[in-house]
Design a protein around this motif. Structure first.
Motif, short mmCIF file in Angstrom:
data_model
loop_
_atom_site.label_atom_id
_atom_site.label_comp_id
_atom_site.label_asym_id
_atom_site.label_seq_id
_atom_site.Cartn_x
_atom_site.Cartn_y
_atom_site.Cartn_z
N ALA A 33 0.83 -1.21 0.00
CA ALA A 33 0.00 0.00 0.00
C ALA A 33 0.86 1.26 0.00
O ALA A 33 0.54 2.25 -0.65
CB ALA A 33 -0.93 0.00 1.21
N ALA A 34 1.98 1.23 0.72
CA ALA A 34 2.87 2.39 0.77
C ALA A 34 3.52 2.64 -0.59
O ALA A 34 3.74 3.79 -0.96
CB ALA A 34 3.93 2.20 1.85
N THR A 35 3.85 1.58 -1.31
CA THR A 35 4.44 1.78 -2.64
C THR A 35 3.40 2.20 -3.67
O THR A 35 3.71 2.92 -4.60
CB THR A 35 5.16 0.51 -3.13
N ASP A 36 2.15 1.77 -3.48
CA ASP A 36 1.07 2.19 -4.38
C ASP A 36 0.66 3.64 -4.13
O ASP A 36 0.10 4.29 -5.01
CB ASP A 36 -0.17 1.29 -4.19
N ASN A 37 0.89 4.14 -2.93
CA ASN A 37 0.53 5.51 -2.53
C ASN A 37 1.76 6.19 -1.95
O ASN A 37 1.87 6.36 -0.73
CB ASN A 37 -0.60 5.47 -1.49
N PRO A 38 2.72 6.59 -2.80
CA PRO A 38 4.02 7.04 -2.30
C PRO A 38 4.00 8.29 -1.43
O PRO A 38 4.95 8.53 -0.69
CB PRO A 38 4.83 7.29 -3.59
N LYS A 39 2.94 9.07 -1.44
CA LYS A 39 2.89 10.27 -0.61
C LYS A 39 2.25 10.00 0.75
O LYS A 39 2.13 10.89 1.57
CB LYS A 39 2.13 11.38 -1.33
N LYS A 40 1.84 8.76 0.98
CA LYS A 40 1.20 8.38 2.24
C LYS A 40 2.03 7.31 2.93
O LYS A 40 2.79 6.59 2.30
CB LYS A 40 -0.21 7.87 1.99
#
Length: 117
Positions: A33-40
């Motif tokens: 999830a962190a790699t799919d949403n790099p700003k989060k």
């Protein structure tokens, strides 16, 4: 402290191994999830509360596994709390069975590994 707790075995023994399995799944999910949403950012936490049980050498360990995982339009959060009773051996070492007890179950992950000399 002369006999520290074996952390790997300790984590594997909590909740009969379920906590370790659950942690592995959550860590992988959080990383994806962190790699799919790099700003989060994803957050995974383990909270351990240790308390004496009675007058013997046993403690109750309340373990809470919580996570917050980012998604494109929000977050997913969950926590799971369970308890495991462990024995406190000489030097404060915590184990599922007391050190004076013979392992009747024979779990392979509890066997001491012999090293080649």
């Amino acid at each position: 402290m002369s006999h520290p707790t074996d952390v790997t075995r300790f984590i594997e023994d909590l909740d009969g191994g379920v906590l370790a399995e659950r942690l592995g799944v959550i860590l992988s999910h959080a990383a994806a999830a962190a790699t799919d949403n790099p700003k989060k950012k994803a957050k995974v936490s383990i909270d351990l509360e240790i308390s004496n049980i009675g007058s013997g050498g046993r403690v109750g360990i309340i373990h809470k596994l919580a996570f917050k995982i980012p998604h494109e339009h929000g977050t997913q959060a969950e926590d799971h709390t369970t308890e495991t009773v462990m024995y406190v051996n000489q030097g404060g070492e915590m184990t599922l069975e007391p050190k004076s007890q013979i392992d009747m179950i024979g779990h392979s992950h509890r066997q001491k590994k012999e090293t080649d000399a």
